[in-house]
Design a protein around this motif. Structure first.
Motif, mmCIF file in Angstrom:
data_model
loop_
_atom_site.group_PDB
_atom_site.id
_atom_site.type_symbol
_atom_site.label_atom_id
_atom_site.label_comp_id
_atom_site.label_asym_id
_atom_site.label_seq_id
_atom_site.Cartn_x
_atom_site.Cartn_y
_atom_site.Cartn_z
ATOM 1 N N VAL A 100 3.854 0.646 67.861
ATOM 2 C CA VAL A 100 4.198 1.361 69.094
ATOM 3 C C VAL A 100 4.553 0.371 70.206
ATOM 4 N N GLU A 101 3.760 -0.685 70.339
ATOM 5 C CA GLU A 101 4.030 -1.684 71.370
ATOM 6 C C GLU A 101 5.399 -2.330 71.167
ATOM 7 N N ALA A 102 5.730 -2.614 69.898
ATOM 8 C CA ALA A 102 7.024 -3.225 69.604
ATOM 9 C C ALA A 102 8.176 -2.252 69.839
ATOM 10 N N ALA A 103 7.925 -0.975 69.569
ATOM 11 C CA ALA A 103 9.004 0.013 69.603
ATOM 12 C C ALA A 103 9.371 0.468 71.008
ATOM 13 N N ARG A 104 8.411 0.526 71.916
ATOM 14 C CA ARG A 104 8.646 1.170 73.212
ATOM 15 C C ARG A 104 9.859 0.619 73.973
ATOM 16 N N PRO A 105 9.980 -0.684 74.195
ATOM 17 C CA PRO A 105 11.143 -1.152 74.968
ATOM 18 C C PRO A 105 12.470 -0.873 74.265
ATOM 19 N N THR A 117 17.007 12.031 73.587
ATOM 20 C CA THR A 117 15.602 11.777 73.293
ATOM 21 C C THR A 117 15.461 11.161 71.905
ATOM 22 N N CYS A 118 14.547 10.210 71.759
ATOM 23 C CA CYS A 118 14.263 9.640 70.449
ATOM 24 C C CYS A 118 12.751 9.595 70.240
ATOM 25 N N HIS A 119 12.329 9.681 68.986
ATOM 26 C CA HIS A 119 10.901 9.585 68.694
ATOM 27 C C HIS A 119 10.674 8.798 67.408
ATOM 28 N N LEU A 129 3.371 12.080 61.424
ATOM 29 C CA LEU A 129 2.661 11.939 62.696
ATOM 30 C C LEU A 129 3.597 11.293 63.709
ATOM 31 N N VAL A 130 3.821 11.962 64.836
ATOM 32 C CA VAL A 130 4.684 11.429 65.893
ATOM 33 C C VAL A 130 3.884 10.423 66.715
ATOM 34 N N LEU A 131 4.331 9.157 66.684
ATOM 35 C CA LEU A 131 3.609 8.079 67.365
ATOM 36 C C LEU A 131 4.071 7.852 68.793
ATOM 37 N N ALA A 132 5.364 7.966 69.030
ATOM 38 C CA ALA A 132 5.897 7.634 70.349
ATOM 39 C C ALA A 132 7.196 8.394 70.590
ATOM 40 N N GLN A 133 7.519 8.572 71.858
ATOM 41 C CA GLN A 133 8.752 9.256 72.236
ATOM 42 C C GLN A 133 9.295 8.675 73.531
ATOM 43 N N VAL A 146 3.826 13.865 71.314
ATOM 44 C CA VAL A 146 3.244 12.690 70.675
ATOM 45 C C VAL A 146 1.859 13.070 70.132
ATOM 46 N N GLY A 147 1.600 12.694 68.887
ATOM 47 C CA GLY A 147 0.347 13.063 68.243
ATOM 48 C C GLY A 147 0.446 14.307 67.387
#
Length: 270
Positions: A100-105, A117-119, A129-133, A146-147
């Protein structure tokens, strides 16, 4: 009559659980899982009744969980509630935190570039399981909680990850799904063929799968040897002749490669 593979696996798991059961641990987990599902505080008497135990039987257990910081007891009502300790433990050792930390930026940049929108999702306990959006900058946009958890059979994310699982692992997962076991042989064969085609082309498209007019475009994050199976999805609305998914695909693929590299997932897609 011989048991089917899924049934045999369930029977073996039940036998193993009975053989290695630790009653005190079972009781503690019953309390924690029940309070998590209930989502509101419960008294000792309420817990005992719900779990089929005597009130005195779980008194010491509740006291121990309270002293260790897993439960909080309200002094006025005497009701017990979960604290944040389990959440803190899960975050400390979550295998998904680095992803998640790597993906966010990169996801933020993707949403700004394609204006959709992307997730990011993973396979967890046989579900998506949806981790991030990251939401689209447009005033009218889609959103996925998310979640939230979803069927691996009926989502673009799920099919992407199933398609990139080793065959034996995928077969075992599918056999555990009730909705898979309910399908006839023709439907199963058709689904496996769809996964093979998806794996070959490297991406998945779906329209109206959850709601009419919704388009999903997704790619895997990391290759077949990656320890975590993940999928990155652009979710958008069909409007007139747009959007142009073909134009978005290269940017989506480049983002997935960047996330996989940043997170250290082996076997990133080319």
């Amino acid at each position: 009559m011989r048991a089917r593979p899924a049934e045999a696996g369930t029977m073996a798991a039940e036998e193993r659980r009975a053989k290695y059961s630790v009653p005190a641990v079972e009781k503690a987990l019953d309390v924690l899982e029940y309070l998590a599902e209930l989502a509101v505080p419960a008294t000792q008497a309420q817990l005992a009744r719900a779990l089929g135990r005597q009130p005195g039987e779980i008194f010491r257990l509740l006291t121990c969980l309270e002293l260790r910081g897993y439960l909080r007891r309200d002094p006025a009502s005497g009701a017990y509630a979960l604290t944040l300790k389990l959440f803190e433990l899960s975050r400390t050792h979550s295998p998904y935190q680095r992803l998640v930390e790597a993906a966010r930026p990169w996801m933020r940049r993707l949403a700004e570039t394609v204006r959709e929108t992307c997730h990011l999702s993973v396979l967890h306990q046989d579900q998506v399981l949806v981790l991030a959006q990251e939401e689209s900058p447009r005033p009218l946009r889609l959103s996925v909680e998310v979640g939230s958890r979803h069927s691996p059979l009926r989502t673009a994310s799920g099919r992407i990850m199933l398609a990139h699982l080793p065959e034996r692992e995928r077969t075992a997962l599918l056999d555990r799904l009730p909705e898979w076991r309910e399908q006839d042989a023709a439907a199963r064969d058709g689904f496996i063929d769809r996964l093979a085609a998806l794996r070959e082309r490297g991406h998945e498209r779906a329209e109206g799968e959850r709601f009419a007019g919704i388009l999903d475009l997704g790619v895997p994050v990391g290759g077949p040897m990656a320890s975590i199976k993940a999928a990155l999805i652009i979710a958008t609305l069909r409007q007139g002749d747009g959007p142009d998914l073909d134009a978005m695909l290269p940017t989506l693929q480049a983002t997935a490669r960047a996330i996989a590299t940043e997170a250290g997932l082996r076997g990133s897609p080319s």
